[in-house]
Design a protein around this motif. Sequence first.
Motif, PDB file in Angstrom:
ATOM      1  N   ASN A 255       0.835  -1.211   0.000  1.00 33.21           N
ATOM      2  CA  ASN A 255       0.000   0.000   0.000  1.00 33.21           C
ATOM      3  C   ASN A 255       0.867   1.257   0.000  1.00 33.21           C
ATOM      4  N   LEU A 256       1.930   1.217   0.807  1.00 37.06           N
ATOM      5  CA  LEU A 256       2.854   2.356   0.839  1.00 37.06           C
ATOM      6  C   LEU A 256       3.564   2.505  -0.498  1.00 37.06           C
ATOM      7  N   SER A 257       3.918   1.380  -1.077  1.00 40.53           N
ATOM      8  CA  SER A 257       4.614   1.399  -2.355  1.00 40.53           C
ATOM      9  C   SER A 257       3.732   2.004  -3.441  1.00 40.53           C
ATOM     10  N   ARG A 258       2.459   1.650  -3.419  1.00 43.29           N
ATOM     11  CA  ARG A 258       1.515   2.197  -4.407  1.00 43.29           C
ATOM     12  C   ARG A 258       1.367   3.707  -4.224  1.00 43.29           C
ATOM     13  N   ALA A 259       1.239   4.138  -2.975  1.00 42.04           N
ATOM     14  CA  ALA A 259       1.115   5.570  -2.701  1.00 42.04           C
ATOM     15  C   ALA A 259       2.369   6.315  -3.165  1.00 42.04           C
ATOM     16  N   PHE A 260       3.525   5.743  -2.876  1.00 36.33           N
ATOM     17  CA  PHE A 260       4.781   6.394  -3.271  1.00 36.33           C
ATOM     18  C   PHE A 260       4.903   6.465  -4.792  1.00 36.33           C
ATOM     19  N   ALA A 261       4.532   5.386  -5.480  1.00 38.01           N
ATOM     20  CA  ALA A 261       4.637   5.353  -6.938  1.00 38.01           C
ATOM     21  C   ALA A 261       3.741   6.413  -7.572  1.00 38.01           C
ATOM     22  N   TYR A 262       2.506   6.525  -7.074  1.00 35.95           N
ATOM     23  CA  TYR A 262       1.575   7.524  -7.617  1.00 35.95           C
ATOM     24  C   TYR A 262       2.072   8.944  -7.312  1.00 35.95           C
TER      25      TYR A 262
ATOM     26  N   LYS B 187       5.210   9.901  -6.760  1.00 37.23           N
ATOM     27  CA  LYS B 187       6.401  10.191  -7.554  1.00 37.23           C
ATOM     28  C   LYS B 187       6.033  10.465  -9.011  1.00 37.23           C
ATOM     29  N   ASP B 188       5.158   9.650  -9.589  1.00 40.50           N
ATOM     30  CA  ASP B 188       4.760   9.849 -10.992  1.00 40.50           C
ATOM     31  C   ASP B 188       4.101  11.213 -11.194  1.00 40.50           C
ATOM     32  N   PHE B 189       3.277  11.612 -10.227  1.00 40.32           N
ATOM     33  CA  PHE B 189       2.606  12.910 -10.333  1.00 40.32           C
ATOM     34  C   PHE B 189       3.624  14.041 -10.242  1.00 40.32           C
ATOM     35  N   CYS B 190       4.550  13.923  -9.284  1.00 36.98           N
ATOM     36  CA  CYS B 190       5.545  14.982  -9.091  1.00 36.98           C
ATOM     37  C   CYS B 190       6.523  15.056 -10.259  1.00 36.98           C
ATOM     38  N   MET B 191       6.832  13.904 -10.861  1.00 39.43           N
ATOM     39  CA  MET B 191       7.824  13.869 -11.934  1.00 39.43           C
ATOM     40  C   MET B 191       7.232  14.196 -13.309  1.00 39.43           C
ATOM     41  N   PHE B 192       5.936  14.445 -13.368  1.00 40.59           N
ATOM     42  CA  PHE B 192       5.345  14.835 -14.643  1.00 40.59           C
ATOM     43  C   PHE B 192       6.043  16.103 -15.140  1.00 40.59           C
TER      44      PHE B 192
ATOM     45  N   ALA C 216      -2.853   5.149   0.965  1.00 36.70           N
ATOM     46  CA  ALA C 216      -2.417   5.483   2.334  1.00 36.70           C
ATOM     47  C   ALA C 216      -1.547   6.736   2.327  1.00 36.70           C
ATOM     48  N   TRP C 217      -2.165   7.888   2.018  1.00 38.41           N
ATOM     49  CA  TRP C 217      -1.386   9.121   1.933  1.00 38.41           C
ATOM     50  C   TRP C 217      -0.817   9.534   3.286  1.00 38.41           C
ATOM     51  N   THR C 218      -1.595   9.378   4.337  1.00 39.89           N
ATOM     52  CA  THR C 218      -1.137   9.818   5.667  1.00 39.89           C
ATOM     53  C   THR C 218       0.140   9.093   6.069  1.00 39.89           C
ATOM     54  N   GLU C 219       0.140   7.764   5.912  1.00 41.83           N
ATOM     55  CA  GLU C 219       1.329   7.006   6.297  1.00 41.83           C
ATOM     56  C   GLU C 219       2.497   7.312   5.368  1.00 41.83           C
ATOM     57  N   LEU C 220       2.212   7.560   4.083  1.00 39.80           N
ATOM     58  CA  LEU C 220       3.290   7.893   3.162  1.00 39.80           C
ATOM     59  C   LEU C 220       3.999   9.165   3.602  1.00 39.80           C
ATOM     60  N   PHE C 221       3.226  10.193   3.967  1.00 39.13           N
ATOM     61  CA  PHE C 221       3.838  11.452   4.371  1.00 39.13           C
ATOM     62  C   PHE C 221       4.555  11.315   5.712  1.00 39.13           C
ATOM     63  N   GLU C 222       4.042  10.445   6.574  1.00 33.99           N
ATOM     64  CA  GLU C 222       4.750  10.172   7.830  1.00 33.99           C
ATOM     65  C   GLU C 222       6.083   9.483   7.541  1.00 33.99           C
ATOM     66  N   MET C 223       6.046   8.544   6.600  1.00 31.70           N
ATOM     67  CA  MET C 223       7.280   7.834   6.236  1.00 31.70           C
ATOM     68  C   MET C 223       8.303   8.789   5.622  1.00 31.70           C
TER      69      MET C 223
ATOM     70  N   VAL D 232       2.761   0.023 -10.767  1.00 32.99           N
ATOM     71  CA  VAL D 232       3.206  -0.375  -9.431  1.00 32.99           C
ATOM     72  C   VAL D 232       3.507  -1.872  -9.420  1.00 32.99           C
ATOM     73  N   SER D 233       4.667  -2.236  -8.922  1.00 32.87           N
ATOM     74  CA  SER D 233       5.047  -3.638  -8.785  1.00 32.87           C
ATOM     75  C   SER D 233       5.478  -3.899  -7.352  1.00 32.87           C
ATOM     76  N   SER D 234       5.526  -5.151  -6.994  1.00 33.22           N
ATOM     77  CA  SER D 234       5.899  -5.525  -5.630  1.00 33.22           C
ATOM     78  C   SER D 234       7.310  -5.038  -5.315  1.00 33.22           C
ATOM     79  N   VAL D 235       7.499  -4.527  -4.108  1.00 36.56           N
ATOM     80  CA  VAL D 235       8.832  -4.074  -3.695  1.00 36.56           C
ATOM     81  C   VAL D 235       9.445  -5.013  -2.664  1.00 36.56           C
ATOM     82  N   VAL D 236       8.609  -5.659  -1.861  1.00 40.65           N
ATOM     83  CA  VAL D 236       9.123  -6.490  -0.777  1.00 40.65           C
ATOM     84  C   VAL D 236       9.673  -7.818  -1.303  1.00 40.65           C
ATOM     85  N   GLU D 237       8.933  -8.468  -2.191  1.00 37.07           N
ATOM     86  CA  GLU D 237       9.374  -9.783  -2.676  1.00 37.07           C
ATOM     87  C   GLU D 237      10.728  -9.715  -3.382  1.00 37.07           C
ATOM     88  N   PRO D 238      10.950  -8.743  -4.288  1.00 36.62           N
ATOM     89  CA  PRO D 238      12.293  -8.639  -4.884  1.00 36.62           C
ATOM     90  C   PRO D 238      13.364  -8.364  -3.839  1.00 36.62           C
ATOM     91  N   PHE D 239      13.019  -7.561  -2.824  1.00 34.78           N
ATOM     92  CA  PHE D 239      13.971  -7.273  -1.748  1.00 34.78           C
ATOM     93  C   PHE D 239      14.311  -8.538  -0.971  1.00 34.78           C
TER      94      PHE D 239
END
Length: 521
Positions: free
Chosen positions: A159-166, A168-173, A225-232, A284-291
């Motif tokens: 969920n955090l990964s999805r929030a971060f990806a969205y 980042k994509d928005f900011c990097m436009f 999960a925007w709140t947790e993303l910004f906390e992170m 968005v792709s899995s981040v934990v499994e590759p890690f």
Amino acid sequence: MAEKNTKSKSSEEQSGSKESFFQSFISSLFNRSSPEAEKKKKLKAIAKAYSKSKFHSFYKPANGEMTGAFGKFMFDLYKVVSPAQIAFTNAQNPAIFTRQLINYIMSDNQLELLEQFDENNILEMSKKVPFNQLQKDIEQKLQIFLNEFDGTRMARAENLSRAFAYFKDFCMFDYYVIIRKYDPQFQEYSFDRTPRLEKVNAEYVIDDLKDFLAVAYLITDDSIAWTELFEMMKATQNKELVSAGNWKKIIARIRAIQASHSLDMIIQHASEDPAYQTELKSSVSSVVEPFMDKIEADTHALLNRIQAQQKESKANSICVQIFGTSDPQSMKNYVPSFNSVLEKKDLTLLEYAEPLNYLKTFLIEFVKKTIREYYEVVVIRGQWDATLSAPMSNSYQELLKMTDDIVQFDDSFAEEGVMGSKIKTLLPKTAHDAGAENIINRVVSDANDLARGYIIQGTQNLITIGKTIKQLIEDYSLPKPVIVQNWKELEKFFDEPIKEISVDIYKKIYLFAQLMQTYIQ
């Protein structure tokens, strides 16, 4: 007569009226079926609907121009997200953000274990504890570490990964490229002055607008999960790349635009494509499994490297004691360098080149010389029970035969040898013939099995000889020997004391068995 003319005129009028009606009817049918007419009708309806939307100031349907209001909207977004855009662009290692995200969701125990998987820590431990103990300890800790990525933790990470990806994509436009189409003099990240934002032909920004909506509409998802993303990000970056308050305002604005379909209608009208629909591009792709896979793979690779290094170090040390050099050479063709051509083709490799080389060298330089001299005196001339000498005698004879077999085996891998020529002939065909690959793999695999068999059987025979010699050493030391009755008579055939020769042979055999044990478990 007048009456007749009146009737005739009336008839003509009726005929003309009917003709006009049918012409109109036929014309309306053709107009209705014309795709171009239908498209114009739809575009006109879109323009009308857009003019009534909340964001009608962004675009002028009459002349197909994007207004300064839209340019300012882009500029305002650019100004807010620019700190994040700069941070993402300047990051030396973009993967650092993903790693920070994973570290953020890990438990304290996992973070502590992760430090223990550090290469320097494991290498330091390898100097203090036996490899088997080190491997067991690391494997246990690795399993604990991986098991703590349970369903709850994995879901939180994704969920955090999805929030971060969205985010980042928005900011990097590329907002800058749109603003430059309004004002070619505008410099990137120059917020000390407002760019000239008057109007621009919509055709110039249609593709940019499509790309913008593809990332913008993703951030309106209520489940993110925007709140947790910004906390992170605050915890990992020690600053807000975009303030949480400004981000909420952006989402609210985009959500209003999405609900009104204003920008969608602009694209439809300006591109004359009434059927256009915005496609969301979620990557968005899995981040934990590759890690997890990487940690496990890297740890195992490090353990394998340590084991190989320790094996090589131990082998070199034993070789020096046995042969007087760390790199004795007796094999000519079944050698490690043969693997270079096989490895390039991803084929089965020679697995026992090193230990078989040691075995052949030991057989030629030690068995056929030192042990042979010892055997011809102690076994042939010695007076002792044949049932006691038989195991040593049989093992010795098998080793002599094995020496010749290994020589023939090695010769078979020469270019003109049976196996070597077959492999050489088939190698060029592997690029287009799977059958050629299978044959080579089978040939090499069979050869490896044969080589392994030589090593195991040869070592077992040497151990049998070693055990017998150990008994002979003990027997020789007795006041009254039990096994060999004529030790005193045999002494004259040696230039050195029998006991010293026996002990030296036993030590060499013991060392050689240790050497083979590093390769054959």
